[in-house]
Design an enzyme around this catalytic site. Sequence first.
Site, mmCIF file in Angstrom:
data_model
loop_
_atom_site.group_PDB
_atom_site.id
_atom_site.type_symbol
_atom_site.label_atom_id
_atom_site.label_comp_id
_atom_site.label_asym_id
_atom_site.label_seq_id
_atom_site.Cartn_x
_atom_site.Cartn_y
_atom_site.Cartn_z
ATOM 1 N N LYS A 122 -59.541 57.625 122.474
ATOM 2 C CA LYS A 122 -59.777 58.556 123.586
ATOM 3 C C LYS A 122 -61.250 58.857 123.755
ATOM 4 O O LYS A 122 -61.700 59.218 124.834
ATOM 5 C CB LYS A 122 -59.088 59.900 123.293
ATOM 6 C CG LYS A 122 -57.590 59.842 123.207
ATOM 7 C CD LYS A 122 -57.028 61.168 122.655
ATOM 8 C CE LYS A 122 -55.533 61.087 122.468
ATOM 9 N NZ LYS A 122 -54.950 62.247 121.812
ATOM 10 N N LYS B 110 -65.084 61.296 111.729
ATOM 11 C CA LYS B 110 -65.230 62.308 112.784
ATOM 12 C C LYS B 110 -66.426 63.212 112.549
ATOM 13 O O LYS B 110 -67.082 63.648 113.489
ATOM 14 C CB LYS B 110 -63.954 63.154 112.905
ATOM 15 C CG LYS B 110 -62.833 62.429 113.602
ATOM 16 C CD LYS B 110 -61.773 63.404 114.072
ATOM 17 C CE LYS B 110 -60.610 62.680 114.737
ATOM 18 N NZ LYS B 110 -59.460 63.558 114.966
ATOM 19 N N LYS C 16 -61.003 50.418 117.096
ATOM 20 C CA LYS C 16 -59.733 50.978 117.549
ATOM 21 C C LYS C 16 -59.834 51.460 119.007
ATOM 22 O O LYS C 16 -60.862 52.008 119.389
ATOM 23 C CB LYS C 16 -59.422 52.164 116.622
ATOM 24 C CG LYS C 16 -58.017 52.683 116.682
ATOM 25 C CD LYS C 16 -57.824 53.804 115.687
ATOM 26 C CE LYS C 16 -58.562 55.062 116.103
ATOM 27 N NZ LYS C 16 -58.294 56.228 115.285
HETATM 28 P P1 TYM Z 1 -53.651 61.341 117.829
HETATM 29 O O1 TYM Z 1 -53.480 62.406 118.836
HETATM 30 O O2 TYM Z 1 -55.019 60.826 117.553
HETATM 31 O O3 TYM Z 1 -52.773 60.078 118.219
HETATM 32 C C1 TYM Z 1 -51.403 60.209 118.514
HETATM 33 C C2 TYM Z 1 -50.638 59.016 117.971
HETATM 34 O O4 TYM Z 1 -51.159 57.809 118.513
HETATM 35 C C3 TYM Z 1 -51.474 56.890 117.472
HETATM 36 N N1 TYM Z 1 -52.642 56.098 117.877
HETATM 37 C C4 TYM Z 1 -52.663 54.757 117.872
HETATM 38 N N2 TYM Z 1 -51.728 53.842 117.548
HETATM 39 C C5 TYM Z 1 -52.075 52.543 117.665
HETATM 40 N N3 TYM Z 1 -53.290 52.117 118.108
HETATM 41 C C6 TYM Z 1 -54.257 52.997 118.446
HETATM 42 N N4 TYM Z 1 -55.440 52.586 118.882
HETATM 43 C C7 TYM Z 1 -53.960 54.398 118.331
HETATM 44 N N5 TYM Z 1 -54.671 55.532 118.577
HETATM 45 C C8 TYM Z 1 -53.845 56.550 118.291
HETATM 46 C C9 TYM Z 1 -51.798 57.783 116.269
HETATM 47 O O5 TYM Z 1 -51.654 57.070 115.064
HETATM 48 C C10 TYM Z 1 -50.787 58.891 116.434
HETATM 49 O O6 TYM Z 1 -49.535 58.507 115.884
HETATM 50 N N6 TYM Z 1 -53.269 63.682 113.445
HETATM 51 C C11 TYM Z 1 -52.501 63.132 114.536
HETATM 52 C C12 TYM Z 1 -51.611 64.139 115.209
HETATM 53 C C13 TYM Z 1 -50.720 64.905 114.294
HETATM 54 C C14 TYM Z 1 -49.540 64.421 113.647
HETATM 55 C C15 TYM Z 1 -49.026 65.525 112.920
HETATM 56 C C16 TYM Z 1 -48.926 63.183 113.605
HETATM 57 C C17 TYM Z 1 -50.845 66.210 113.956
HETATM 58 N N7 TYM Z 1 -49.836 66.603 113.128
HETATM 59 C C18 TYM Z 1 -47.874 65.397 112.126
HETATM 60 C C19 TYM Z 1 -47.772 63.058 112.818
HETATM 61 C C20 TYM Z 1 -47.269 64.154 112.099
HETATM 62 C C21 TYM Z 1 -53.474 62.588 115.568
HETATM 63 O O7 TYM Z 1 -54.612 62.969 115.632
HETATM 64 O O8 TYM Z 1 -52.939 61.751 116.452
#
Ligand code: TYM
Length: 344
Positions: free
Chosen positions: A209, A114, A206
Site C-alpha cells: 500500500k 517499518k 512485495k
Molecule cells: P495488512 O493490513 O498489511 O494486510 C492484510 C492482509 O493482506 C496480506 N498481504 C499480502 N498477501 C500477499 N501478498 C502481498 N503483497 C500482501 N500484502 C499484504 C497480509 O499478509 C494480511 O494477511 N498485521 C496485519 C493485520 C492484523 C492481523 C491481526 C492479521 C492485525 N491483527 C490478527 C491476522 C490476525 C496486517 O498489517 O495486515
Amino acid sequence: MAFKERVFSGVQPTGNLHLGNYLGAITKFVALQERYDCIYCVVDLHAITVWQDPLELPKATREVTAAFIACGIDPQRHIVFNQSQVAEHAELAWIFNCVARMGWLNRMTQFKEKAGKDRENASVGLFVYPNLMAADILVYRATHVPVGEDQKQHLELARDIAQKFNNDFADSIRAHGHGNVFFPQPEPLIQGPATRVMSLRDGTKKMSKSEPSDYSRINLTDDADAIAQKIRKAKTDPEPLPSEEKGLETRPEADNLVGIYAALKGTSKTEVLREFGGGQFSTFKSALIDLAVARLGPIGAEMKRLGRDPAYIDSVLADGAQRAQVIAAETMKAVKDIVGFVRS
Ligand code: TYM
C-alpha cells in the site's frame, strides 16, 4: 484440550487495498466461511501505530469493510467489525505486553522495516504491534488465521505468547476450572500460489500500500482501463515463458505474474505454464488482463456502490462489534480470574 474451531483475521485501514491483500488474504477469508465460524476485523488500532489523518481513517475503515462485503464475506453469518469498538482487544494486549519478552519483539523483521533508520522516533505502539495482533486472535481463542506470508513471524509470536501464558499461569488456569490450557495455538493458513504477491515494477519487492508508484500495484478500486494499463506496463524479461515451474526460479517478474494468474483462476502455476509455456509475454498478459478485469471489475463496482451508503456500512460494523464483544468479554472475565485481578 479441543478448542472450538474458529477463524480470525484482520486488515489495516491504511488505504489502497490491493491485489496482494485480495489474493493473499481476502479470497481465503471468503472460502473459509463455508467451513468455519469466522471473525474478520478492520484493525484501526493497528493502523494508528503510524500516523493516520483523522479525517481519512473513518473513510479507510469503511472502505475495507466495503471490500470485505464486495468480495463475498457475509456479515450476517459471520462477524465483521472494527477493532476499536471492542475494548477487550486493547485490554488483553496490555496483559500480553507483560507476557511477551523484549527479546522476542526485537527479532520482528516488520518492525525493523517499518521503523527504518529512525528507530528512536518510532511509536511504542509500532514496537508492541505483534502483541496486539496476538490479542486480536486469542481474545476469541481463534484456532485458524488466514494471512499472507509477510505475517508469518507475527503468527509465530502469537503462538509463543499463547504458550507462555498457558505455562506461566498453569496452576491458576486449572484452579479456575479451565483445564490444562487456556489459549489454543493459532494455526497460520498460508497456502496457494499468491501468498506473497510482488510489485509489478520490481519482482523482488512485495506489492504494498505504501509504495509510491501506483503502477506497482493493482488496487481493488481500479477500473478496467487502469488494470489493463498496469498489467501491460508490468516489468517482464525478454525470454518466452518457461514450460515448467522450475524455469521461474530466477525470473521473479515472470514468477509473480504466473502466480497471480494461477491464484485468480484458482489453479496452480504448473497448470498455467502448461497453457502458456513457450509463448510470449504479450499473449499471456492479454489473458491476464481479461481474467483480472473479470474478477476485480465487479468487486470495484460493488465497493463504489457500498461507498455511497456509509450508514449501512456503519450498521454492519456496529452489529459485528456487538456480537464480537460478547465472545471477547467472556474470555476477558476468565483471563482476569486467571491473572488474579479482583472483579465485581
Ligand atoms: P495488512 O493490513 O498489511 O494486510 C492484510 C492482509 O493482506 C496480506 N498481504 C499480502 N498477501 C500477499 N501478498 C502481498 N503483497 C500482501 N500484502 C499484504 C497480509 O499478509 C494480511 O494477511 N498485521 C496485519 C493485520 C492484523 C492481523 C491481526 C492479521 C492485525 N491483527 C490478527 C491476522 C490476525 C496486517 O498489517 O495486515
